[in-house]
Design a protein around this motif. Structure first.
Motif, short mmCIF file in Angstrom:
data_model
loop_
_atom_site.label_atom_id
_atom_site.label_comp_id
_atom_site.label_asym_id
_atom_site.label_seq_id
_atom_site.Cartn_x
_atom_site.Cartn_y
_atom_site.Cartn_z
N TYR A 1 0.79 -1.21 0.16
CA TYR A 1 0.09 0.15 -0.03
C TYR A 1 1.18 1.58 -0.05
O TYR A 1 0.78 1.95 -0.55
CB TYR A 1 -0.68 -0.31 1.36
N ASP A 2 1.88 1.22 0.93
CA ASP A 2 2.56 2.67 0.86
C ASP A 2 3.96 2.51 -0.24
O ASP A 2 3.96 4.38 -0.95
CB ASP A 2 3.16 2.22 2.26
N HIS A 3 4.15 1.44 -0.45
CA HIS A 3 4.91 1.41 -2.01
C HIS A 3 3.71 1.95 -3.22
O HIS A 3 4.13 2.81 -3.44
CB HIS A 3 5.16 0.44 -2.21
N CYS A 4 2.55 1.15 -3.04
CA CYS A 4 1.79 2.06 -4.24
C CYS A 4 1.25 3.04 -4.26
O CYS A 4 1.03 4.63 -5.31
CB CYS A 4 0.41 1.47 -4.54
N ALA B 1 2.95 6.51 -6.61
CA ALA B 1 1.32 7.62 -7.11
C ALA B 1 2.04 9.18 -6.57
O ALA B 1 2.07 10.21 -8.09
CB ALA B 1 0.36 6.81 -6.89
N ALA B 2 2.74 9.43 -6.02
CA ALA B 2 3.42 10.99 -5.18
C ALA B 2 5.02 11.23 -5.91
O ALA B 2 4.13 12.75 -6.56
CB ALA B 2 3.61 10.91 -4.16
N VAL B 3 5.07 10.09 -6.55
CA VAL B 3 6.18 10.58 -6.95
C VAL B 3 6.13 11.09 -8.80
O VAL B 3 6.22 11.69 -9.24
CB VAL B 3 7.83 9.42 -7.72
N SER B 4 5.24 9.74 -9.09
CA SER B 4 4.32 10.34 -10.38
C SER B 4 3.56 11.66 -10.62
O SER B 4 4.33 11.95 -11.78
CB SER B 4 3.30 8.60 -10.78
N HIS C 1 4.30 -1.53 -16.29
CA HIS C 1 4.86 -1.14 -15.25
C HIS C 1 6.23 -1.49 -14.80
O HIS C 1 7.39 -1.51 -14.61
CB HIS C 1 4.64 -0.16 -14.24
N MET C 2 6.17 -2.33 -15.75
CA MET C 2 7.28 -3.70 -15.72
C MET C 2 8.18 -3.74 -16.34
O MET C 2 9.52 -4.67 -16.46
CB MET C 2 7.08 -5.02 -14.63
N TRP C 3 8.08 -3.39 -17.90
CA TRP C 3 9.04 -2.98 -18.72
C TRP C 3 9.97 -2.47 -18.72
O TRP C 3 10.68 -1.72 -17.30
CB TRP C 3 8.11 -2.01 -19.77
N PRO C 4 11.26 -2.88 -18.82
CA PRO C 4 11.69 -3.92 -20.07
C PRO C 4 11.35 -5.38 -19.80
O PRO C 4 11.06 -6.09 -20.71
CB PRO C 4 12.64 -3.22 -21.15
N LEU C 5 11.10 -5.98 -18.89
CA LEU C 5 11.21 -7.49 -18.18
C LEU C 5 10.00 -7.82 -18.69
O LEU C 5 10.26 -9.14 -19.22
CB LEU C 5 10.71 -6.97 -16.59
N THR C 6 9.02 -6.92 -18.72
CA THR C 6 7.90 -8.00 -19.32
C THR C 6 7.80 -6.98 -21.00
O THR C 6 7.30 -6.22 -20.63
CB THR C 6 6.38 -7.39 -19.07
N ILE C 7 8.84 -7.49 -21.78
CA ILE C 7 8.89 -6.63 -23.26
C ILE C 7 8.09 -7.08 -23.86
O ILE C 7 7.75 -5.94 -24.69
CB ILE C 7 9.63 -7.88 -23.37
N THR C 8 6.77 -7.79 -23.84
CA THR C 8 6.01 -7.24 -24.83
C THR C 8 4.52 -6.18 -24.02
O THR C 8 3.79 -5.96 -25.05
CB THR C 8 4.76 -8.59 -25.32
N ALA C 9 4.38 -6.12 -22.81
CA ALA C 9 3.98 -4.93 -22.59
C ALA C 9 4.42 -3.43 -22.56
O ALA C 9 5.32 -3.49 -21.82
CB ALA C 9 3.40 -5.71 -20.95
N ILE D 1 9.07 4.43 -14.90
CA ILE D 1 10.45 5.09 -14.21
C ILE D 1 9.95 6.12 -12.38
O ILE D 1 10.43 5.50 -11.73
CB ILE D 1 10.06 6.54 -14.78
N ALA D 2 8.88 6.14 -11.99
CA ALA D 2 8.91 5.99 -10.72
C ALA D 2 8.97 5.10 -9.79
O ALA D 2 9.30 4.75 -8.72
CB ALA D 2 7.48 6.89 -10.71
N ASP D 3 8.05 4.00 -9.96
CA ASP D 3 7.60 3.01 -9.83
C ASP D 3 9.81 2.09 -9.36
O ASP D 3 9.95 1.66 -8.47
CB ASP D 3 7.58 1.59 -10.18
N LYS D 4 10.18 2.38 -10.94
CA LYS D 4 11.88 1.59 -10.41
C LYS D 4 12.85 2.71 -9.12
O LYS D 4 13.66 1.82 -8.40
CB LYS D 4 12.95 1.62 -11.78
N TRP D 5 12.67 3.79 -9.76
CA TRP D 5 13.22 5.21 -8.51
C TRP D 5 12.31 4.79 -7.13
O TRP D 5 13.29 4.17 -6.16
CB TRP D 5 12.33 6.32 -8.37
N CYS D 6 11.35 4.56 -6.81
CA CYS D 6 10.75 4.14 -5.52
C CYS D 6 11.80 2.80 -4.71
O CYS D 6 11.65 3.03 -3.86
CB CYS D 6 9.42 4.59 -5.95
N SER D 7 11.27 1.89 -6.24
CA SER D 7 11.89 0.31 -5.34
C SER D 7 12.88 0.05 -4.96
O SER D 7 13.55 -0.64 -3.98
CB SER D 7 11.55 -0.80 -6.83
N LEU D 8 13.94 0.90 -5.78
CA LEU D 8 15.43 1.41 -5.09
C LEU D 8 15.41 1.90 -3.87
O LEU D 8 15.96 1.28 -2.99
CB LEU D 8 16.01 1.54 -6.48
N VAL D 9 14.77 2.89 -3.72
CA VAL D 9 14.79 3.61 -2.52
C VAL D 9 14.46 2.87 -1.13
O VAL D 9 15.42 2.80 -0.37
CB VAL D 9 14.28 4.83 -2.83
#
Length: 150
Positions: free
Chosen positions: A37-40, A44-47, A116-124, A136-144
């Motif tokens: 929940y907090d990750h999402c 959303a806030a970073v986006s 949101h998982m692109w490029p891992l999900t190459i067809t999405a 981009i925001a998801d990758k940044w937040c996940s890293l932090v």
């Protein structure tokens, strides 16, 4: 975020975050000690901030809703008995299915969740600016979260 932006963001977020189903995400750990929940909410806030500060012109309603629902899969991904193998590849489709079950989504929101998982999900592939921002925001937040919230 200034007070006006904070109020606008919260109003957009409230359209999806106050349901019982959304609250279930609080029971699952995403990265480190951060709940799904907090990750999402963070994504959303970073986006929202990226869009505002860089003047990207994204549809803010779709951006915030899609960002919040991007990991709406409702299981513990750390427990292999709760899901199929390769969580990273499969959870966007599961999150999209769950989101469709509980909310009315538009095409941008669907693309945000599924890609949101692109490029891992190459067809999405992100097909709108909102999906690129969330990716981009998801990758940044996940890293932090992974590095700082252990």
């Amino acid at each position: 975020m200034n007070e006006v932006n904070t109020q606008q963001f919260r109003a957009l977020l409230r359209t999806v975050s106050v349901t019982d189903e959304a609250r279930q995400m609080r029971a699952y750990v995403q990265h480190g000690t951060v709940s799904t929940y907090d990750h999402c909410v963070r994504v959303a806030a970073v986006s929202y901030l990226l869009n505002r500060r860089l003047g990207l012109g994204a549809d803010e309603r779709s951006l915030v809703r899609g960002a919040f629902l991007h990991d709406f899969y409702l299981y513990d991904w750390h427990d292999p008995t709760q899901h199929a193998r390769l969580h990273g590849l499969h959870h966007p489709a599961l999150a999209a299915e769950n989101a469709e079950r509980y909310y009315t989504l538009n095409d941008k929101e669907r693309n945000i969740i599924r890609s949101h998982m692109w490029p891992l999900t190459i067809t999405a592939v992100p097909a709108c600016r909102e999906a690129v921002i969330v990716c981009i925001a998801d990758k940044w937040c996940s890293l932090v979260e992974t590095l700082l919230y252990r």
